[in-house]
Design a protein around this motif. Structure first.
Motif, PDB file in Angstrom:
ATOM      1  N   THR A 237     -20.630  83.394 -11.500  1.00 35.30           N
ATOM      2  CA  THR A 237     -20.154  84.238 -12.590  1.00 35.30           C
ATOM      3  C   THR A 237     -19.542  85.502 -12.022  1.00 35.30           C
ATOM      4  OG1 THR A 237     -20.783  85.027 -14.784  1.00 35.30           O
ATOM      5  CG2 THR A 237     -22.297  85.537 -12.993  1.00 35.30           C
ATOM      6  N   THR A 238     -18.716  86.173 -12.791  1.00 33.85           N
ATOM      7  CA  THR A 238     -17.851  87.229 -12.256  1.00 33.85           C
ATOM      8  C   THR A 238     -18.617  88.378 -11.619  1.00 33.85           C
ATOM      9  OG1 THR A 238     -16.116  86.676 -13.839  1.00 33.85           O
ATOM     10  CG2 THR A 238     -16.031  88.872 -12.849  1.00 33.85           C
TER      11      THR A 238
ATOM     12  N   TYR B  10     -24.996  87.185 -15.207  1.00 32.61           N
ATOM     13  CA  TYR B  10     -24.268  87.903 -16.256  1.00 32.61           C
ATOM     14  C   TYR B  10     -25.150  88.988 -16.868  1.00 32.61           C
ATOM     15  CZ  TYR B  10     -21.844  88.565 -20.747  1.00 32.61           C
ATOM     16  OH  TYR B  10     -21.221  89.095 -21.837  1.00 32.61           O
TER      17      TYR B  10
ATOM     18  N   HIS C  15     -15.090  81.865  -9.464  1.00 33.11           N
ATOM     19  CA  HIS C  15     -15.819  80.711  -9.988  1.00 33.11           C
ATOM     20  C   HIS C  15     -14.818  79.769 -10.632  1.00 33.11           C
ATOM     21  CE1 HIS C  15     -15.127  82.318 -14.017  1.00 33.11           C
ATOM     22  NE2 HIS C  15     -15.591  83.481 -13.605  1.00 33.11           N
TER      23      HIS C  15
ATOM     24  N   GLU D  39     -26.377  83.422 -18.941  1.00 32.13           N
ATOM     25  CA  GLU D  39     -25.355  82.944 -19.872  1.00 32.13           C
ATOM     26  C   GLU D  39     -25.549  81.456 -20.065  1.00 32.13           C
ATOM     27  OE1 GLU D  39     -21.382  83.235 -17.816  1.00 32.13           O
ATOM     28  OE2 GLU D  39     -22.688  83.890 -16.185  1.00 32.13           O
TER      29      GLU D  39
ATOM     30  N   HIS E 223     -19.181  78.957 -17.496  1.00 31.31           N
ATOM     31  CA  HIS E 223     -19.449  78.814 -16.061  1.00 31.31           C
ATOM     32  C   HIS E 223     -20.765  79.482 -15.739  1.00 31.31           C
ATOM     33  CE1 HIS E 223     -18.231  83.029 -15.653  1.00 31.31           C
ATOM     34  NE2 HIS E 223     -17.180  82.738 -16.394  1.00 31.31           N
ATOM     35  N   GLY E 224     -21.176  79.383 -14.492  1.00 30.13           N
ATOM     36  CA  GLY E 224     -22.416  80.004 -14.051  1.00 30.13           C
ATOM     37  C   GLY E 224     -23.289  79.090 -13.221  1.00 30.13           C
TER      38      GLY E 224
ATOM     39  N   GLU F 271     -17.791  74.466 -11.146  1.00 27.82           N
ATOM     40  CA  GLU F 271     -18.013  75.902 -11.306  1.00 27.82           C
ATOM     41  C   GLU F 271     -18.130  76.635  -9.977  1.00 27.82           C
ATOM     42  OE1 GLU F 271     -21.100  76.159 -14.870  1.00 27.82           O
ATOM     43  OE2 GLU F 271     -21.146  74.248 -13.788  1.00 27.82           O
TER      44      GLU F 271
END
Length: 400
Positions: free
Chosen positions: A103-104, A125, A266, A297, A383-384, A390
């Motif tokens: 994740t970002t 997240y 990702h 998430e 995603h994650g 992913e």
């Protein structure tokens, strides 16, 4: 490299967390990218298992959400990027991995600090702030907490600038003063530009501004369209075409003695809008029983149990999710290597941020929370988790 899934998708049995694909920490993960670049620029103290060909001037172009698999599956929309697939990861034609969760916030912190999530301390997240007992959204930084207490390690950009490399970040102006930028991507000069074309042009200029330079530039909208419309929608494909043009524009302007690396934080999967694939935590009494807070998430969850209930929560979540998730206890996930190299552990300040139970979804299922997380629960693309779709990301290369 990411290990294969060894489970039988037709089985109804819970997945064994020992079979979950692992990030390639220390050898080929996002956390290894900038240390390898810095080593190639003759800087010391950045040892990692990833080796890249040295270059005096290096630009990293990170496209949010551009996973390896979805890029590879869309050659028509991305002819230039597709032509570079064979250059990925030292011309091996292989991808990097993100960390976990994919994740970002977690990935950008790994890129910028050169550390795995268990060290930099952004494990998803949203995660528990043990000091307040509340969830902290690590992308939006809500509720507020001191960024430098949350993530105290210097960035690779800061260390490279101090060592004499001219470093720059070229991104959207509104990112300049965000806490995530401060603790993950700061160092040298931040330059805000609104359009993608302006960013590419300026990144090329900054590369040429010194004998040794390190430039980072970023594009977010591909991820946004994937979340809203799905990763094979017309809107997503249009964004990929645009990204392809940006990458070619930057590549054609590289000054001499330069290397351009094009990567992502990702990938993404589309989650079908049906009860089979969307487990609703807010409506499922079995999943919510004994749970104090639900973090993370849809594809990667931190589950924080009420005191004394962690073992029961772990058992129930395994049984309910069955083959749709790898479900691990906190210490198990740490030791297996979800948050850093296996056996390396995590920093003491990070341990309690991780859920009592950690959930990584398989296939295309998600844990949504339609009442408490209505916007996130309505997303198409998510995603994650640790699946190849992913976790695998490109490391495309152009040199002059």
């Amino acid at each position: 490299m990411i290990s294969p899934q060894t489970t039988d998708p037709a089985s109804d049995l819970p997945l064994d967390p020992r079979t979950a694909p692992l990030p390639a920490y220390g050898a080929g993960s996002l956390a290894d990218l900038l240390p390898a670049i810095a080593t190639g620029q003759q800087l010391t103290g950045f040892e990692t298992g990833l080796t890249l060909e040295p270059a005096d001037r290096v630009c990293v172009f990170l496209v949010d959400g551009m996973g390896w698999e979805i890029l590879r599956d869309h050659p028509r929309e991305a002819p230039f990027l597709t032509s570079l697939l064979a250059t990925s990861l030292n011309s091996s034609g292989a991808p990097l991995t993100s960390g976990f969760p994919s994740t970002t916030a977690t990935s950008l912190a790994s890129v910028g600090t050169g550390l795995a999530p268990g060290a930099h301390g952004l494990p998803g997240y949203s995660a528990l702030d043990p000091g307040t007992g509340r969830l902290m959204n690590q992308l939006r930084w809500q509720p507020w907490t001191d960024p430098y207490a949350w993530q105290p390690h210097p960035t690779v950009f800061q260390r490279a600038q101090d060592a004499g490399v001219e470093t720059s970040q070229v991104s959207a102006p509104h990112f300049e003063h965000t806490p995530l930028t401060k603790i993950a991507l700061s160092g040298g000069t931040f330059l805000g530009r609104l359009t993608g074309e302006e960013r590419m042009d300026l990144a090329a200029e900054r590369l040429a501004a010194a004998d040794r330079s390190l430039v980072y530039t970023y594009y977010a909208d591909l991820d946004g369209n994937g979340h809203r419309y799905g990763v094979d929608s017309r809107d997503w494909r249009e964004q990929l075409r645009y990204v392809d043009g940006l990458a070619q524009r930057l590549a054609e302007q590289l000054p001499p003695r330069s290397a351009l690396y094009i990567t992502a934080d990702h990938g993404m999967v589309d989650v079908p809008d049906d009860q089979r694939h969307r487990f609703d935590f807010d409506e499922d009494w079995e999943l919510s029983a004994g749970v104090r807070l639900l973090g993370g998430e849809g594809r990667a969850r931190h589950v924080y149990a009420v005191p004394g209930a962690a073992a029961d929560v772990h058992t129930v979540w395994r049984e309910v999710l069955g083959p749709d998730a790898w479900v691990a206890r906190r210490e198990e996930a740490i030791e297996l290597g979800w948050f850093g190299p296996p056996g390396a552990g995590v920093d003491d300040r990070v341990r309690e941020r991780i859920g009592d139970v950690v959930v990584a979804m398989s296939g295309r299922a998600a844990i949504v929370a339609t009442r408490t997380e209505p916007k996130e629960s309505a997303l198409v693309g998510m995603h994650g988790s640790v699946t190849a779709a992913e976790q695998l990301v490109p490391l495309l290369e152009v040199r002059t």
